[in-house]
Motif scaffolding. Structure first.
Motif, PDB file in Angstrom:
ATOM      1  N   GLU A  73      47.501  33.397  25.373  1.00 59.79           N
ATOM      2  CA  GLU A  73      47.767  31.956  25.489  1.00 59.79           C
ATOM      3  C   GLU A  73      47.927  31.344  24.107  1.00 59.79           C
ATOM      4  O   GLU A  73      47.197  31.679  23.170  1.00 59.79           O
ATOM      5  CB  GLU A  73      46.630  31.257  26.249  1.00 59.79           C
ATOM      6  N   VAL A  74      48.873  30.440  24.014  1.00 58.68           N
ATOM      7  CA  VAL A  74      49.058  29.622  22.809  1.00 58.68           C
ATOM      8  C   VAL A  74      48.894  28.171  23.264  1.00 58.68           C
ATOM      9  O   VAL A  74      49.446  27.778  24.315  1.00 58.68           O
ATOM     10  CB  VAL A  74      50.461  29.861  22.190  1.00 58.68           C
ATOM     11  N   GLY A  84      53.056  33.310  19.861  1.00 58.46           N
ATOM     12  CA  GLY A  84      52.879  34.268  20.953  1.00 58.46           C
ATOM     13  C   GLY A  84      53.501  35.618  20.613  1.00 58.46           C
ATOM     14  O   GLY A  84      52.907  36.673  20.842  1.00 58.46           O
ATOM     15  N   VAL A 104      49.865  42.185  33.589  1.00 55.65           N
ATOM     16  CA  VAL A 104      50.461  41.560  34.770  1.00 55.65           C
ATOM     17  C   VAL A 104      50.932  40.177  34.370  1.00 55.65           C
ATOM     18  O   VAL A 104      50.201  39.455  33.687  1.00 55.65           O
ATOM     19  CB  VAL A 104      49.413  41.456  35.903  1.00 55.65           C
ATOM     20  N   CYS A 105      52.160  39.823  34.759  1.00 62.71           N
ATOM     21  CA  CYS A 105      52.651  38.484  34.399  1.00 62.71           C
ATOM     22  C   CYS A 105      53.552  37.929  35.497  1.00 62.71           C
ATOM     23  O   CYS A 105      53.980  38.655  36.386  1.00 62.71           O
ATOM     24  CB  CYS A 105      53.415  38.533  33.074  1.00 62.71           C
ATOM     25  N   SER A 108      58.702  34.751  35.364  1.00 59.54           N
ATOM     26  CA  SER A 108      59.340  33.972  34.287  1.00 59.54           C
ATOM     27  C   SER A 108      59.054  34.576  32.910  1.00 59.54           C
ATOM     28  O   SER A 108      59.765  34.269  31.953  1.00 59.54           O
ATOM     29  CB  SER A 108      58.853  32.530  34.332  1.00 59.54           C
ATOM     30  N   ARG A 115      61.095  41.993  25.425  1.00 54.07           N
ATOM     31  CA  ARG A 115      61.469  41.996  23.996  1.00 54.07           C
ATOM     32  C   ARG A 115      60.608  42.947  23.160  1.00 54.07           C
ATOM     33  O   ARG A 115      60.975  43.313  22.051  1.00 54.07           O
ATOM     34  CB  ARG A 115      61.292  40.604  23.404  1.00 54.07           C
TER      35      ARG A 115
HETATM   36  C1  LIG Z   1      53.726  32.777  26.836  1.00 57.31           C
HETATM   37  C2  LIG Z   1      53.262  32.096  25.550  1.00 57.31           C
HETATM   38  C3  LIG Z   1      52.008  32.793  25.038  1.00 57.31           C
HETATM   39  C4  LIG Z   1      54.378  32.201  24.509  1.00 57.31           C
HETATM   40  O1  LIG Z   1      53.881  31.690  23.284  1.00 57.31           O
HETATM   41  P1  LIG Z   1      54.824  30.996  22.190  1.00 57.31           P
HETATM   42  O2  LIG Z   1      54.122  31.023  20.902  1.00 57.31           O
HETATM   43  O3  LIG Z   1      55.286  29.669  22.699  1.00 57.31           O
HETATM   44  O4  LIG Z   1      56.059  32.012  22.218  1.00 57.31           O
HETATM   45  P2  LIG Z   1      57.115  32.280  21.056  1.00 57.31           P
HETATM   46  O5  LIG Z   1      57.322  31.030  20.258  1.00 57.31           O
HETATM   47  O6  LIG Z   1      56.722  33.504  20.353  1.00 57.31           O
HETATM   48  O7  LIG Z   1      58.415  32.548  21.997  1.00 57.31           O
HETATM   49  C5  LIG Z   1      59.247  33.643  21.789  1.00 57.31           C
HETATM   50  C6  LIG Z   1      60.352  33.600  22.810  1.00 57.31           C
HETATM   51  O8  LIG Z   1      59.813  33.751  24.131  1.00 57.31           O
HETATM   52  C7  LIG Z   1      60.280  32.679  24.962  1.00 57.31           C
HETATM   53  N1  LIG Z   1      59.172  32.191  25.789  1.00 57.31           N
HETATM   54  C8  LIG Z   1      58.052  31.612  25.331  1.00 57.31           C
HETATM   55  N2  LIG Z   1      57.254  31.252  26.378  1.00 57.31           N
HETATM   56  C9  LIG Z   1      57.905  31.613  27.489  1.00 57.31           C
HETATM   57  C10 LIG Z   1      57.614  31.479  28.864  1.00 57.31           C
HETATM   58  N3  LIG Z   1      56.462  30.915  29.311  1.00 57.31           N
HETATM   59  N4  LIG Z   1      58.501  31.960  29.739  1.00 57.31           N
HETATM   60  C11 LIG Z   1      59.666  32.520  29.323  1.00 57.31           C
HETATM   61  N5  LIG Z   1      60.010  32.664  28.017  1.00 57.31           N
HETATM   62  C12 LIG Z   1      59.143  32.212  27.123  1.00 57.31           C
HETATM   63  C13 LIG Z   1      60.665  31.558  24.003  1.00 57.31           C
HETATM   64  O9  LIG Z   1      61.658  30.733  24.575  1.00 57.31           O
HETATM   65  C14 LIG Z   1      61.148  32.289  22.786  1.00 57.31           C
HETATM   66  O10 LIG Z   1      62.507  32.603  22.959  1.00 57.31           O
HETATM   67  P3  LIG Z   1      63.541  32.468  21.705  1.00 57.31           P
HETATM   68  O11 LIG Z   1      63.064  33.512  20.698  1.00 57.31           O
HETATM   69  O12 LIG Z   1      64.848  32.804  22.331  1.00 57.31           O
HETATM   70  O13 LIG Z   1      63.392  31.073  21.206  1.00 57.31           O
HETATM   71  C15 LIG Z   1      52.993  30.583  25.800  1.00 57.31           C
HETATM   72  O14 LIG Z   1      54.120  29.991  26.407  1.00 57.31           O
HETATM   73  C16 LIG Z   1      51.771  30.292  26.653  1.00 57.31           C
HETATM   74  O15 LIG Z   1      50.641  30.255  26.161  1.00 57.31           O
HETATM   75  N6  LIG Z   1      51.988  30.088  27.961  1.00 57.31           N
HETATM   76  C17 LIG Z   1      50.895  29.758  28.874  1.00 57.31           C
HETATM   77  C18 LIG Z   1      50.018  30.962  29.166  1.00 57.31           C
HETATM   78  C19 LIG Z   1      50.789  32.171  29.654  1.00 57.31           C
HETATM   79  O16 LIG Z   1      51.722  32.070  30.453  1.00 57.31           O
HETATM   80  N7  LIG Z   1      50.374  33.345  29.156  1.00 57.31           N
HETATM   81  C20 LIG Z   1      50.951  34.625  29.497  1.00 57.31           C
HETATM   82  C21 LIG Z   1      50.138  35.251  30.554  1.00 57.31           C
HETATM   83  S1  LIG Z   1      50.855  36.806  31.096  1.00 57.31           S
END
Ligand SMILES: CC(C)(COP(=O)(O)OP(=O)(O)OC[C@H]1O[C@@H](n2cnc3c(N)ncnc32)[C@H](O)[C@@H]1OP(=O)(O)O)[C@@H](O)C(=O)NCCC(=O)NCCS
Length: 139
Positions: A73-74, A84, A104-105, A108, A115
């Motif tokens: 999580e971020v 992230g 598991v995710c 979306s 990647r």
């Molecule tokens: C998923 C998460 C950790 C990503 O963190 P972040 O620091 O915002 O991600 P980044 O900036 O490294 O993103 C890298 C790429 O992934 C994509 N991405 C980020 N979050 C995403 C999401 N929730 N769904 C789909 N793609 C996502 C971004 O668009 C970015 O794409 P780009 O390089 O083309 O711009 C963050 O959105 C988060 O904390 N979400 C809520 C908790 C969650 O879903 N955790 C994962 C549990 S499995």
């Protein structure tokens, strides 16, 4: 500036606020610290300006073959800054010796994890929402 650490040493509940966004029954900050100290591997993203943890990822392992990544999580205000991505990369480096790395995710997020060279797989998973805040500390 964001720096990355792999220990929860010196963290307090004040440093770890704001996580588990959208969880109906989230762990407390105290319980979150127990999750971090109880994990085999963690990576934390820290905002140097205030010492706050703004992102984290953890793994549990059997120390031989298998590693599982339960949480990533971020904080919302820090998302979209590649934090992230950096957390996943650093954790995968630590888990490099392992045969199996599972997580598991939601659908979306499949593209996000692909990647890093993690292909889509099928999982079986139970989620017991009445236990989402965590097991109480044993006496
Ligand atoms: C998923 C998460 C950790 C990503 O963190 P972040 O620091 O915002 O991600 P980044 O900036 O490294 O993103 C890298 C790429 O992934 C994509 N991405 C980020 N979050 C995403 C999401 N929730 N769904 C789909 N793609 C996502 C971004 O668009 C970015 O794409 P780009 O390089 O083309 O711009 C963050 O959105 C988060 O904390 N979400 C809520 C908790 C969650 O879903 N955790 C994962 C549990 S499995």
């Amino acid at each position: 500036m964001i720096t990355y650490k792999d220990t929860s040493k010196d963290l307090t509940t004040d440093n770890v606020r704001g996580f588990f966004v959208g969880w109906p029954n989230p762990p407390s900050e105290e319980t979150f610290l127990r999750i971090l100290t109880g994990s085999d591997e963690i990576v934390l993203a820290i905002d140097d300006a205030n010492g706050r943890v703004v992102g984290f990822i953890n793994a549990i392992t059997d120390g031989v073959l298998a590693a599982y990544i339960p949480l990533l999580e971020v904080l919302p205000e820090y998302q979209g800054r590649k934090i992230g991505t950096e957390l996943v990369k650093r954790l995968l480096d630590k888990l490099e010796p392992y045969y199996m790395i599972d997580l598991v995710c939601n659908d979306s997020l499949v593209g996000f994890y692909e990647r890093f060279g993690l292909p889509r797989a099928t999982a079986m998973a139970a989620r017991r929402f009445d236990r989402q805040s965590g097991i109480a500390r044993r006496a």
